[in-house]
Design a protein around this motif. Structure first.
Motif, PDB file in Angstrom:
ATOM      1  N   SER B  28       0.837  -1.197   0.000  1.00 15.98           N
ATOM      2  CA  SER B  28       0.000   0.000   0.000  1.00 15.98           C
ATOM      3  C   SER B  28       0.875   1.251   0.000  1.00 15.98           C
ATOM      4  O   SER B  28       2.059   1.200   0.357  1.00 15.98           O
ATOM      5  CB  SER B  28      -0.915   0.008   1.225  1.00 15.98           C
ATOM      6  OG  SER B  28      -0.164   0.260   2.386  1.00 15.98           O
ATOM      7  N   PHE B  29       0.262   2.362  -0.382  1.00  9.66           N
ATOM      8  CA  PHE B  29       0.970   3.651  -0.413  1.00  9.66           C
ATOM      9  C   PHE B  29       1.535   3.964   0.978  1.00  9.66           C
ATOM     10  O   PHE B  29       2.700   4.330   1.124  1.00  9.66           O
ATOM     11  CB  PHE B  29      -0.009   4.752  -0.857  1.00  9.66           C
ATOM     12  CG  PHE B  29       0.614   6.106  -1.001  1.00  9.66           C
ATOM     13  CD1 PHE B  29       1.152   6.519  -2.203  1.00  9.66           C
ATOM     14  CD2 PHE B  29       0.674   6.981   0.094  1.00  9.66           C
ATOM     15  CE1 PHE B  29       1.735   7.779  -2.335  1.00  9.66           C
ATOM     16  CE2 PHE B  29       1.261   8.232  -0.029  1.00  9.66           C
ATOM     17  CZ  PHE B  29       1.788   8.632  -1.247  1.00  9.66           C
ATOM     18  N   THR B  30       0.691   3.787   2.004  1.00 11.18           N
ATOM     19  CA  THR B  30       1.091   4.106   3.383  1.00 11.18           C
ATOM     20  C   THR B  30       2.260   3.247   3.834  1.00 11.18           C
ATOM     21  O   THR B  30       3.204   3.735   4.458  1.00 11.18           O
ATOM     22  CB  THR B  30      -0.110   3.881   4.339  1.00 11.18           C
ATOM     23  OG1 THR B  30      -1.274   4.393   3.725  1.00 11.18           O
ATOM     24  CG2 THR B  30       0.107   4.536   5.677  1.00 11.18           C
ATOM     25  N   ASP B  31       2.189   1.951   3.527  1.00 15.04           N
ATOM     26  CA  ASP B  31       3.273   1.047   3.935  1.00 15.04           C
ATOM     27  C   ASP B  31       4.587   1.431   3.267  1.00 15.04           C
ATOM     28  O   ASP B  31       5.638   1.435   3.912  1.00 15.04           O
ATOM     29  CB  ASP B  31       2.927  -0.401   3.569  1.00 15.04           C
ATOM     30  CG  ASP B  31       1.896  -0.983   4.508  1.00 15.04           C
ATOM     31  OD1 ASP B  31       1.733  -0.436   5.614  1.00 15.04           O
ATOM     32  OD2 ASP B  31       1.248  -1.975   4.137  1.00 15.04           O
ATOM     33  N   THR B  39       8.577  10.899   1.907  1.00  9.15           N
ATOM     34  CA  THR B  39       7.431  11.798   2.057  1.00  9.15           C
ATOM     35  C   THR B  39       6.379  11.363   1.029  1.00  9.15           C
ATOM     36  O   THR B  39       6.721  10.709   0.033  1.00  9.15           O
ATOM     37  CB  THR B  39       7.819  13.265   1.793  1.00  9.15           C
ATOM     38  OG1 THR B  39       8.231  13.367   0.420  1.00  9.15           O
ATOM     39  CG2 THR B  39       8.941  13.728   2.710  1.00  9.15           C
ATOM     40  N   ALA B  40       5.131  11.756   1.278  1.00  7.95           N
ATOM     41  CA  ALA B  40       4.047  11.363   0.369  1.00  7.95           C
ATOM     42  C   ALA B  40       4.302  11.879  -1.049  1.00  7.95           C
ATOM     43  O   ALA B  40       4.110  11.161  -2.037  1.00  7.95           O
ATOM     44  CB  ALA B  40       2.713  11.873   0.901  1.00  7.95           C
ATOM     45  N   GLY B  41       4.749  13.131  -1.146  1.00 10.44           N
ATOM     46  CA  GLY B  41       4.995  13.744  -2.457  1.00 10.44           C
ATOM     47  C   GLY B  41       6.114  13.050  -3.213  1.00 10.44           C
ATOM     48  O   GLY B  41       5.997  12.784  -4.418  1.00 10.44           O
ATOM     49  N   ASN B  42       7.190  12.743  -2.487  1.00  8.98           N
ATOM     50  CA  ASN B  42       8.337  12.069  -3.085  1.00  8.98           C
ATOM     51  C   ASN B  42       7.934  10.685  -3.608  1.00  8.98           C
ATOM     52  O   ASN B  42       8.248  10.317  -4.745  1.00  8.98           O
ATOM     53  CB  ASN B  42       9.430  11.946  -2.002  1.00  8.98           C
ATOM     54  CG  ASN B  42      10.797  11.684  -2.594  1.00  8.98           C
ATOM     55  OD1 ASN B  42      11.008  11.874  -3.786  1.00  8.98           O
ATOM     56  ND2 ASN B  42      11.723  11.248  -1.756  1.00  8.98           N
ATOM     57  N   LEU B  43       7.205   9.955  -2.772  1.00  7.59           N
ATOM     58  CA  LEU B  43       6.760   8.607  -3.177  1.00  7.59           C
ATOM     59  C   LEU B  43       5.851   8.693  -4.399  1.00  7.59           C
ATOM     60  O   LEU B  43       6.022   7.944  -5.372  1.00  7.59           O
ATOM     61  CB  LEU B  43       6.039   7.916  -2.007  1.00  7.59           C
ATOM     62  CG  LEU B  43       5.390   6.577  -2.319  1.00  7.59           C
ATOM     63  CD1 LEU B  43       6.416   5.545  -2.779  1.00  7.59           C
ATOM     64  CD2 LEU B  43       4.639   6.029  -1.095  1.00  7.59           C
ATOM     65  N   ALA B  44       4.883   9.629  -4.337  1.00  2.28           N
ATOM     66  CA  ALA B  44       3.914   9.750  -5.443  1.00  2.28           C
ATOM     67  C   ALA B  44       4.616  10.060  -6.762  1.00  2.28           C
ATOM     68  O   ALA B  44       4.281   9.475  -7.801  1.00  2.28           O
ATOM     69  CB  ALA B  44       2.885  10.826  -5.117  1.00  2.28           C
ATOM     70  N   SER B  45       5.599  10.974  -6.722  1.00  4.81           N
ATOM     71  CA  SER B  45       6.239  11.349  -7.987  1.00  4.81           C
ATOM     72  C   SER B  45       7.084  10.199  -8.543  1.00  4.81           C
ATOM     73  O   SER B  45       7.060   9.922  -9.742  1.00  4.81           O
ATOM     74  CB  SER B  45       7.069  12.618  -7.826  1.00  4.81           C
ATOM     75  OG  SER B  45       8.251  12.346  -7.117  1.00  4.81           O
ATOM     76  N   HIS B  46       7.814   9.499  -7.675  1.00  5.52           N
ATOM     77  CA  HIS B  46       8.675   8.415  -8.171  1.00  5.52           C
ATOM     78  C   HIS B  46       7.867   7.188  -8.589  1.00  5.52           C
ATOM     79  O   HIS B  46       8.184   6.541  -9.582  1.00  5.52           O
ATOM     80  CB  HIS B  46       9.715   8.040  -7.109  1.00  5.52           C
ATOM     81  CG  HIS B  46      10.811   9.048  -7.020  1.00  5.52           C
ATOM     82  ND1 HIS B  46      11.741   9.231  -8.016  1.00  5.52           N
ATOM     83  CD2 HIS B  46      11.130   9.960  -6.053  1.00  5.52           C
ATOM     84  CE1 HIS B  46      12.582  10.199  -7.675  1.00  5.52           C
ATOM     85  NE2 HIS B  46      12.222  10.658  -6.476  1.00  5.52           N
ATOM     86  N   VAL B  47       6.831   6.880  -7.823  1.00  4.61           N
ATOM     87  CA  VAL B  47       6.011   5.723  -8.192  1.00  4.61           C
ATOM     88  C   VAL B  47       5.241   6.030  -9.480  1.00  4.61           C
ATOM     89  O   VAL B  47       4.975   5.127 -10.286  1.00  4.61           O
ATOM     90  CB  VAL B  47       5.108   5.295  -7.006  1.00  4.61           C
ATOM     91  CG1 VAL B  47       3.777   5.990  -7.009  1.00  4.61           C
ATOM     92  CG2 VAL B  47       4.911   3.794  -6.972  1.00  4.61           C
ATOM     93  N   GLY B  48       4.936   7.315  -9.671  1.00  2.00           N
ATOM     94  CA  GLY B  48       4.271   7.746 -10.911  1.00  2.00           C
ATOM     95  C   GLY B  48       5.159   7.476 -12.117  1.00  2.00           C
ATOM     96  O   GLY B  48       4.677   7.059 -13.175  1.00  2.00           O
ATOM     97  N   ARG B  49       6.468   7.699 -11.959  1.00  2.00           N
ATOM     98  CA  ARG B  49       7.422   7.445 -13.045  1.00  2.00           C
ATOM     99  C   ARG B  49       7.483   5.939 -13.347  1.00  2.00           C
ATOM    100  O   ARG B  49       7.521   5.530 -14.518  1.00  2.00           O
ATOM    101  CB  ARG B  49       8.787   7.980 -12.620  1.00  2.00           C
ATOM    102  CG  ARG B  49       9.913   7.734 -13.588  1.00  2.00           C
ATOM    103  CD  ARG B  49       9.845   8.683 -14.776  1.00  2.00           C
ATOM    104  NE  ARG B  49      10.758   8.287 -15.838  1.00  2.00           N
ATOM    105  CZ  ARG B  49      12.015   8.674 -15.944  1.00  2.00           C
ATOM    106  NH1 ARG B  49      12.522   9.504 -15.058  1.00  2.00           N
ATOM    107  NH2 ARG B  49      12.761   8.263 -16.936  1.00  2.00           N
ATOM    108  N   LEU B  50       7.482   5.139 -12.291  1.00  2.00           N
ATOM    109  CA  LEU B  50       7.512   3.674 -12.483  1.00  2.00           C
ATOM    110  C   LEU B  50       6.228   3.193 -13.153  1.00  2.00           C
ATOM    111  O   LEU B  50       6.244   2.293 -13.992  1.00  2.00           O
ATOM    112  CB  LEU B  50       7.688   2.959 -11.133  1.00  2.00           C
ATOM    113  CG  LEU B  50       9.054   3.117 -10.446  1.00  2.00           C
ATOM    114  CD1 LEU B  50       9.004   2.601  -9.010  1.00  2.00           C
ATOM    115  CD2 LEU B  50      10.135   2.348 -11.218  1.00  2.00           C
ATOM    116  N   GLU B  51       5.128   3.831 -12.764  1.00  2.00           N
ATOM    117  CA  GLU B  51       3.819   3.473 -13.331  1.00  2.00           C
ATOM    118  C   GLU B  51       3.769   3.851 -14.817  1.00  2.00           C
ATOM    119  O   GLU B  51       3.285   3.066 -15.644  1.00  2.00           O
ATOM    120  CB  GLU B  51       2.728   4.217 -12.559  1.00  2.00           C
ATOM    121  CG  GLU B  51       1.460   3.424 -12.395  1.00  2.00           C
ATOM    122  CD  GLU B  51       0.441   4.107 -11.510  1.00  2.00           C
ATOM    123  OE1 GLU B  51       0.797   5.020 -10.731  1.00  2.00           O
ATOM    124  OE2 GLU B  51      -0.735   3.719 -11.614  1.00  2.00           O
TER     125      GLU B  51
END
Lengths: 213, 103
Positions: B28-31, B39-51
């Protein structure tokens, strides 16, 4: 956001190593399977209770039959402990948890607490609404494990344990209130109430957590 | 060195994310945020690139903690990570080739 300049092969190996410590989903699945195992064990114990008492009157024939009927749950509980340890060993080995940091033994503590609780209940007897109290006592064991975090569970695992405990305690209390002081009536319907509640609830919650984590 | 390795994966945060997903299958995002200390923003941007590269896909799931976004590594992501680790091993092997070995 391309690759980092100056990010070496050594840095990459270190990053992969750091990520290997991230094992929360595996832990959660193992917790779900553990709750599921205890739900199934509880169901088997309660169904055997129906077989021994309701169908054949096995418990009331005295002698060795009474002793067997009183302790038939013990090997099943032991089976639950062994299955729990096996599930956790698999989870810990697959997550590369070092031997010194493994926590599967903590389930033994929880199992011992549960056994001690059941033994105390057997020794001191139950208050007026015996059958309702018996159902609620199973939930109390779950609650003790959850409140004192005896299994060092993940937050989701702890929520599941507390949910199971609360549901069983509530069902037991409601059943106890419904039957009032009529113990004969209470025991007659005990298995029909206890099996879906004390067996079914943890089975479903455990299945849910194992599949959704 | 970076030219020989997949640039999408060869970045500290993304490498940690894809390693964690490779090991666990999904999370999950939280895990991921808490477990990897992001940070939430850092995770979102990098996971977005992987996606965007097709290595990871997201789905909203109902779990014990309510509605959560879960990330799942795709078969393309598994292949890319396998290729990346092989490339990494070859690089380390070629860098250490010819070095005197301690007995």
């Amino acid at each position: 956001m391309s690759s980092e300049p100056g990010f070496s092969a050594g840095d990459a190996a270190e990053a992969i190593g750091r990520a290997s410590a991230f094992t929360v989903p595996a832990q959660r699945r193992a917790e779900g399977v553990t709750i599921l195992v205890w739900g199934l064990i509880s169901t088997i114990i309660l169904l055997l209770n129906v077989m021994f008492s309701d169908l054949y009157g096995f418990m009331h024939r005295g002698g060795w039959r009474e002793a067997v009927a009183g302790w038939y749950w013990a090997p099943l509980a032991l089976l639950g402990v062994m299955a729990t340890i096996a599930v956790w060993r698999i989870a810990e080995v697959s997550a590369h948890v070092p031997a010194g940091r493994r926590r599967s033994w903590k389930f033994l503590v929880s199992a011992a607490v549960a056994m001690a609780g059941l033994t105390v209940l057997l020794l001191i007897g139950t208050p007026v609404a015996q059958a309702g109290f018996a159902v609620a006592s199973v939930g109390l064991i779950w609650l003790v494990i959850g409140i004192f975090d005896l299994t060092h569970a993940t937050p989701t695992g702890r929520r599941s344990i507390l949910l199971v405990g609360t549901a069983i305690v509530l069902a037991g209390v409601i059943y106890g209130l419904m039957i009032g002081g009529n113990n004969d009536l209470g025991w007659r319907y005990f298995s029909r109430v206890a099996t879906p509640v004390a067996g079914g609830v943890p089975t479903l919650v455990g299945l849910w957590q194992a599949l959704r984590s | 060195m970076a030219e020989t390795l997949d640039p999408v994966i060869h970045q500290q945060t993304r490498l940690q994310i894809i390693s964690a997903l490779y090991r666990n299958g999904r999370a999950s995002f939280t895990d991921l945020r808490d477990g990897l200390g992001l940070t939430a923003g850092n995770l979102a941007s990098h996971v977005g690139r992987l996606e965007a590269s097709g290595y990871v896909r997201s789905r909203r799931r109902l779990s014990m903690a309510g509605q959560e976004v879960h990330y799942v590594i795709t078969s393309t992501g598994v292949q890319a990570f396998d290729a990346y680790t092989q490339g990494l091993q070859q690089l380390i092997a070629s860098a250490t080739a010819g070095l005197p070995r301690k007995q």
